[in-house]
Scaffold this motif. Structure first.
Motif, PDB file in Angstrom:
ATOM      1  N   ASP A  49       0.670  -1.230   0.079  1.00  0.00           N
ATOM      2  CA  ASP A  49       0.169   0.228  -0.087  1.00  0.00           C
ATOM      3  C   ASP A  49       0.956   1.276  -0.011  1.00  0.00           C
ATOM      4  O   ASP A  49       0.800   2.258  -0.546  1.00  0.00           O
ATOM      5  CB  ASP A  49      -0.818  -0.128   1.282  1.00  0.00           C
ATOM      6  CG  ASP A  49      -1.927  -1.029   1.183  1.00  0.00           C
ATOM      7  OD1 ASP A  49      -2.199  -1.574   0.000  1.00  0.00           O
ATOM      8  OD2 ASP A  49      -2.490  -1.264   2.247  1.00  0.00           O
ATOM      9  N   MET A  52       2.337   1.579  -3.447  1.00  0.00           N
ATOM     10  CA  MET A  52       1.448   2.069  -4.335  1.00  0.00           C
ATOM     11  C   MET A  52       1.220   3.452  -4.229  1.00  0.00           C
ATOM     12  O   MET A  52       0.930   4.162  -5.236  1.00  0.00           O
ATOM     13  CB  MET A  52       0.048   1.290  -4.477  1.00  0.00           C
ATOM     14  CG  MET A  52       0.431  -0.120  -4.955  1.00  0.00           C
ATOM     15  SD  MET A  52       0.802  -0.322  -6.613  1.00  0.00           S
ATOM     16  CE  MET A  52      -0.767   0.248  -7.228  1.00  0.00           C
ATOM     17  N   VAL A  55       3.797   5.552  -5.693  1.00  0.00           N
ATOM     18  CA  VAL A  55       3.853   5.237  -7.266  1.00  0.00           C
ATOM     19  C   VAL A  55       2.699   6.350  -7.817  1.00  0.00           C
ATOM     20  O   VAL A  55       2.907   7.039  -8.531  1.00  0.00           O
ATOM     21  CB  VAL A  55       3.315   3.900  -7.731  1.00  0.00           C
ATOM     22  CG1 VAL A  55       2.951   3.850  -9.264  1.00  0.00           C
ATOM     23  CG2 VAL A  55       4.355   3.045  -7.693  1.00  0.00           C
ATOM     24  N   GLY A  56       1.635   6.354  -7.038  1.00  0.00           N
ATOM     25  CA  GLY A  56       0.518   7.347  -7.261  1.00  0.00           C
ATOM     26  C   GLY A  56       1.003   8.788  -7.435  1.00  0.00           C
ATOM     27  O   GLY A  56       0.861   9.632  -8.018  1.00  0.00           O
ATOM     28  N   PHE A 103      -3.778   4.424  -7.963  1.00  0.00           N
ATOM     29  CA  PHE A 103      -2.752   3.990  -7.240  1.00  0.00           C
ATOM     30  C   PHE A 103      -2.544   4.658  -6.033  1.00  0.00           C
ATOM     31  O   PHE A 103      -1.887   5.977  -6.058  1.00  0.00           O
ATOM     32  CB  PHE A 103      -1.557   4.641  -8.389  1.00  0.00           C
ATOM     33  CG  PHE A 103      -1.465   3.866  -9.582  1.00  0.00           C
ATOM     34  CD1 PHE A 103      -0.725   2.490  -9.439  1.00  0.00           C
ATOM     35  CD2 PHE A 103      -1.916   4.204 -10.779  1.00  0.00           C
ATOM     36  CE1 PHE A 103      -0.656   1.914 -10.599  1.00  0.00           C
ATOM     37  CE2 PHE A 103      -1.668   3.779 -11.862  1.00  0.00           C
ATOM     38  CZ  PHE A 103      -1.050   2.234 -11.845  1.00  0.00           C
ATOM     39  N   GLY A 104      -2.784   4.153  -4.965  1.00  0.00           N
ATOM     40  CA  GLY A 104      -2.654   4.577  -3.571  1.00  0.00           C
ATOM     41  C   GLY A 104      -3.659   5.498  -2.954  1.00  0.00           C
ATOM     42  O   GLY A 104      -3.794   5.594  -1.859  1.00  0.00           O
ATOM     43  N   GLU A 106      -7.823   7.521  -4.147  1.00  0.00           N
ATOM     44  CA  GLU A 106      -8.872   7.582  -5.157  1.00  0.00           C
ATOM     45  C   GLU A 106      -9.488   8.849  -4.982  1.00  0.00           C
ATOM     46  O   GLU A 106      -9.558   9.211  -3.816  1.00  0.00           O
ATOM     47  CB  GLU A 106      -9.810   6.577  -5.137  1.00  0.00           C
ATOM     48  CG  GLU A 106     -10.475   6.186  -3.999  1.00  0.00           C
ATOM     49  CD  GLU A 106     -11.446   4.961  -3.625  1.00  0.00           C
ATOM     50  OE1 GLU A 106     -11.578   4.251  -4.738  1.00  0.00           O
ATOM     51  OE2 GLU A 106     -11.968   4.739  -2.715  1.00  0.00           O
TER      52      GLU A 106
END
Length: 140
Positions: A49, A52, A55-56, A103-104, A106
């Motif tokens: 998590d 991610m 990455v986001g 990605f991580g 929303e």
């Protein structure tokens, strides 16, 4: 390289803090915030998590640096007429776009994206001033 990594982590922290602040602000207005972290769950893997989320944040940085910069340049006359409000709208649209990728974090609606983008800017600015700029002064 260390300064780049520090700014990346600071932006990730700013996103996390802004998620909670957006929920608090919109919750006080009796509005369900659509800006959420994709964190935990029944089969939680917190390392994945966190990766991610990073990455986001990296995708958000790239989108803001490329597409956001082009849109801001193209809407410069409009930004002058609206005293910069169109820049806030473009930032919100960039956050909404990246948040829809999942990605991580929303982002489900524009109001959450707008409040979240303003809070990300404020929190990131404060953290960069406190952490990154202090690091640069210590090296001199």
């Amino acid at each position: 390289m260390g300064r780049f990594f520090l700014r990346w982590v600071v932006l990730a922290v700013a996103v996390v803090v802004s998620v909670f602040l957006t929920e608090a602000v919109l919750g006080a207005l009796q509005y369900d915030s659509g800006f959420r972290l994709k964190w935990g769950g029944p089969n939680a893997n917190y390392a994945l998590d966190a990766a991610m989320l990073l990455v986001g944040v990296a995708i958000l940085s790239v989108v803001n640096a490329s597409l956001g910069a082009v849109l801001k340049f193209l809407t410069t006359p409009w930004a002058c007429l609206t005293f910069g409000i169109s820049v806030l709208i473009i930032n919100a649209l960039m956050l909404w776009l990246v948040g829809s990728l999942g990605f991580g974090f929303e982002v489900r609606d524009f109001l959450s994206a707008f409040v979240g983008s303003v809070l990300i800017s404020v929190v990131n600015g404060v953290l960069v001033k406190v952490l990154v700029d202090r690091d640069e002064k210590d090296k001199k």
